[in-house]
Design a protein around this motif. Structure first.
Motif, PDB file in Angstrom:
ATOM      1  N   LEU A  31       8.451  13.255 -41.455  1.00 66.09           N
ATOM      2  CA  LEU A  31       9.811  13.639 -41.095  1.00 66.09           C
ATOM      3  C   LEU A  31       9.898  13.755 -39.580  1.00 66.09           C
ATOM      4  O   LEU A  31       9.009  14.324 -38.947  1.00 66.09           O
ATOM      5  CB  LEU A  31      10.178  14.970 -41.739  1.00 66.09           C
ATOM      6  N   ILE A  32      10.965  13.228 -39.004  1.00 62.22           N
ATOM      7  CA  ILE A  32      11.135  13.234 -37.550  1.00 62.22           C
ATOM      8  C   ILE A  32      12.477  13.849 -37.202  1.00 62.22           C
ATOM      9  O   ILE A  32      13.518  13.416 -37.729  1.00 62.22           O
ATOM     10  CB  ILE A  32      11.047  11.808 -36.980  1.00 62.22           C
ATOM     11  N   THR A  33      12.463  14.870 -36.363  1.00 65.33           N
ATOM     12  CA  THR A  33      13.700  15.381 -35.778  1.00 65.33           C
ATOM     13  C   THR A  33      14.043  14.467 -34.615  1.00 65.33           C
ATOM     14  O   THR A  33      13.283  14.373 -33.643  1.00 65.33           O
ATOM     15  CB  THR A  33      13.524  16.829 -35.296  1.00 65.33           C
ATOM     16  N   VAL A  34      15.177  13.803 -34.706  1.00 62.51           N
ATOM     17  CA  VAL A  34      15.491  12.691 -33.816  1.00 62.51           C
ATOM     18  C   VAL A  34      16.043  13.200 -32.485  1.00 62.51           C
ATOM     19  O   VAL A  34      17.041  13.929 -32.451  1.00 62.51           O
ATOM     20  CB  VAL A  34      16.501  11.737 -34.479  1.00 62.51           C
ATOM     21  N   ASP A  35      15.409  12.820 -31.397  1.00 60.82           N
ATOM     22  CA  ASP A  35      15.932  13.088 -30.059  1.00 60.82           C
ATOM     23  C   ASP A  35      16.846  11.958 -29.599  1.00 60.82           C
ATOM     24  O   ASP A  35      17.879  12.200 -28.973  1.00 60.82           O
ATOM     25  CB  ASP A  35      14.783  13.263 -29.061  1.00 60.82           C
ATOM     26  N   ARG A  36      16.444  10.729 -29.878  1.00 60.99           N
ATOM     27  CA  ARG A  36      17.266   9.559 -29.585  1.00 60.99           C
ATOM     28  C   ARG A  36      17.000   8.511 -30.668  1.00 60.99           C
ATOM     29  O   ARG A  36      15.888   8.387 -31.163  1.00 60.99           O
ATOM     30  CB  ARG A  36      16.960   8.943 -28.209  1.00 60.99           C
ATOM     31  N   ALA A  37      18.041   7.773 -30.997  1.00 59.98           N
ATOM     32  CA  ALA A  37      17.916   6.643 -31.913  1.00 59.98           C
ATOM     33  C   ALA A  37      18.260   5.372 -31.156  1.00 59.98           C
ATOM     34  O   ALA A  37      19.125   5.374 -30.273  1.00 59.98           O
ATOM     35  CB  ALA A  37      18.851   6.806 -33.112  1.00 59.98           C
ATOM     36  N   GLY A  38      17.601   4.286 -31.484  1.00 62.62           N
ATOM     37  CA  GLY A  38      17.861   3.019 -30.825  1.00 62.62           C
ATOM     38  C   GLY A  38      18.997   2.260 -31.497  1.00 62.62           C
ATOM     39  O   GLY A  38      19.222   2.372 -32.703  1.00 62.62           O
ATOM     40  N   VAL A  39      19.721   1.494 -30.688  1.00 65.27           N
ATOM     41  CA  VAL A  39      20.784   0.615 -31.180  1.00 65.27           C
ATOM     42  C   VAL A  39      20.393  -0.816 -30.838  1.00 65.27           C
ATOM     43  O   VAL A  39      20.056  -1.114 -29.687  1.00 65.27           O
ATOM     44  CB  VAL A  39      22.146   0.956 -30.536  1.00 65.27           C
ATOM     45  N   ASN A  40      20.423  -1.689 -31.826  1.00 71.52           N
ATOM     46  CA  ASN A  40      20.010  -3.072 -31.652  1.00 71.52           C
ATOM     47  C   ASN A  40      21.102  -4.028 -32.089  1.00 71.52           C
ATOM     48  O   ASN A  40      21.938  -3.682 -32.933  1.00 71.52           O
ATOM     49  CB  ASN A  40      18.755  -3.361 -32.491  1.00 71.52           C
ATOM     50  N   TYR A  41      21.051  -5.245 -31.546  1.00 73.15           N
ATOM     51  CA  TYR A  41      22.033  -6.245 -31.973  1.00 73.15           C
ATOM     52  C   TYR A  41      21.895  -6.518 -33.462  1.00 73.15           C
ATOM     53  O   TYR A  41      22.884  -6.757 -34.156  1.00 73.15           O
ATOM     54  CB  TYR A  41      21.881  -7.544 -31.178  1.00 73.15           C
ATOM     55  N   ALA A  42      20.666  -6.440 -33.983  1.00 69.61           N
ATOM     56  CA  ALA A  42      20.471  -6.657 -35.417  1.00 69.61           C
ATOM     57  C   ALA A  42      21.255  -5.638 -36.242  1.00 69.61           C
ATOM     58  O   ALA A  42      21.655  -5.936 -37.386  1.00 69.61           O
ATOM     59  CB  ALA A  42      18.987  -6.586 -35.764  1.00 69.61           C
ATOM     60  N   ASP A  43      21.484  -4.446 -35.691  1.00 73.31           N
ATOM     61  CA  ASP A  43      22.261  -3.434 -36.420  1.00 73.31           C
ATOM     62  C   ASP A  43      23.684  -3.916 -36.701  1.00 73.31           C
ATOM     63  O   ASP A  43      24.267  -3.582 -37.739  1.00 73.31           O
ATOM     64  CB  ASP A  43      22.332  -2.128 -35.621  1.00 73.31           C
ATOM     65  N   THR A  44      24.243  -4.690 -35.776  1.00 72.75           N
ATOM     66  CA  THR A  44      25.604  -5.192 -35.991  1.00 72.75           C
ATOM     67  C   THR A  44      25.637  -6.170 -37.162  1.00 72.75           C
ATOM     68  O   THR A  44      26.635  -6.253 -37.884  1.00 72.75           O
ATOM     69  CB  THR A  44      26.176  -5.858 -34.723  1.00 72.75           C
ATOM     70  N   HIS A  45      24.542  -6.901 -37.353  1.00 75.02           N
ATOM     71  CA  HIS A  45      24.443  -7.778 -38.525  1.00 75.02           C
ATOM     72  C   HIS A  45      24.233  -6.956 -39.795  1.00 75.02           C
ATOM     73  O   HIS A  45      24.808  -7.256 -40.849  1.00 75.02           O
ATOM     74  CB  HIS A  45      23.275  -8.754 -38.355  1.00 75.02           C
ATOM     75  N   GLN A  46      23.412  -5.918 -39.703  1.00 77.68           N
ATOM     76  CA  GLN A  46      23.151  -5.087 -40.875  1.00 77.68           C
ATOM     77  C   GLN A  46      24.437  -4.426 -41.370  1.00 77.68           C
ATOM     78  O   GLN A  46      24.687  -4.357 -42.579  1.00 77.68           O
ATOM     79  CB  GLN A  46      22.111  -4.009 -40.534  1.00 77.68           C
TER      80      GLN A  46
END
Length: 317
Positions: A31-46
């Motif tokens: 389990l990870i308490t998130v400090d930052r999450a990444g945004v990728n171009y692949a996310d727009t496809h997902q």
């Protein structure tokens, strides 16, 4: 907990903040308490369900996070999905310790875009010292790192495409020898001109459509083109075998997910990249730090090519 959840596929408009249950790690997960999450171009496809792997609803997008485990480790992790949230779970082998001197944004840039650039140059195209390299979207997450790595590893000439004068100036500052407009019209001629009238040895291509075609036509004998995306959402025309044979050209494909069955294919390159960053030889570019509540804006900016480098989300905002 707060998270971005989609209940229908579509564009940035389907990205909504929701209150969802915290994830519970299964055996072998952390389990990870998130400090930052990444945004990728692949996310727009997902989000629009046009990616190589199909998604199921409801979905919390987001493929990588950096944060803390319950025992206090600071890790960056590939999670597949679920990253756009205050907490996420990852399979333990894909949660990598972040060394001192590497920021959250740097870690997120290196774990996915960095390892992609590493494999594109090392394994997909087998860069040799002195060869010329064309990097499309040189100001982007993968591109900005690929430009630097190609120079570090002895490329003879590095050419980058970028959509604006400001971005072209940036890739030159990162070490590119030439920066050109990436518009597909007349692209082959601009590539040859930027390479002193000669075809290029290596192309890193993630636009698709006519950009792919023009880039292939600019390949030298024994040249290698690797495709790792289709940002234009257009298909290239079919390549007949004879076009590969004439000039002894190679086309390869790369998808980082194919490394997931062997954690060493991610961990070993990442350790090397962390070392280069710590030594000041590699400079990840963090181009935007968005509140979780502004995720739709982040996707809009990414799709409109208004961004540079790595984009990150702050789940506390």
């Amino acid at each position: 907990m707060r998270a971005v959840q989609i209940t229908e596929f579509g564009g940035p408009e389907v990205l909504k903040i929701a209150d969802v249950a915290e994830p519970v790690p299964a055996e072998g997960q952390v389990l990870i308490t998130v400090d930052r999450a990444g945004v990728n171009y692949a996310d727009t496809h997902q989000v629009e369900n046009s990616y190589l792997s199909k998604a199921e609803l409801p979905l919390i997008p987001g493929g990588e996070v950096v944060g803390r485990t319950p025992d206090g480790r600071r890790v960056v992790a590939l999670v597949g999905s679920g990253g756009y949230a205050e907490k996420a779970v990852a399979h333990a082998p894909y949660a990598f310790d972040v060394p001192e001197g590497v920021s959250d944004g740097d870690a997120l840039a290196l774990v996915l875009q960095g390892t992609t650039a590493w494999h594109l140059l090392k394994n997909s195209t087998h860069l040799k010292p002195g060869e010329s390299v064309l990097v499309h979207a040189g100001a982007g997450g993968v591109g900005s790192l690929a430009v630097q790595l190609a120079k570090l590893w002895g490329a003879g000439r590095v050419i980058a495409t970028a959509s604006t004068e400001e971005k072209r100036k940036q890739v030159l500052e990162l070490g590119a020898d030439a920066a050109i407009d990436g518009d597909p019209e007349g692209l082959k001629e601009r590539i040859l001109e930027a390479n002193n009238g000669k075809p290029v040895d290596i192309v890193l291509e993630m636009v698709g459509g006519k950009t792919f075609d023009e880039s292939f036509d600019a390949l030298a004998r024994f040249g290698r083109l690797v495709t790792f995306g289709a940002a234009s959402r257009q298909s290239a025309k079919a390549i007949e075998p004879g076009r590969l044979m004439k000039g002894s050209k190679t086309i390869a494909g790369f998808w980082l997910a194919d490394c997931f069955k062997n954690p060493a294919l991610l961990g070993d390159p990442l350790a090397e990249l962390f070392g280069l960053a710590q030594e000041g030889k590699l400079r990840p570019i963090v181009g935007g730090d968005y509140p979780l509540s502004d995720i739709a804006t982040a996707h809009e900016d990414l799709r409109a090519r208004r961004t540079v480098g790595k984009l990150v989300l702050d789940p506390t905002r």
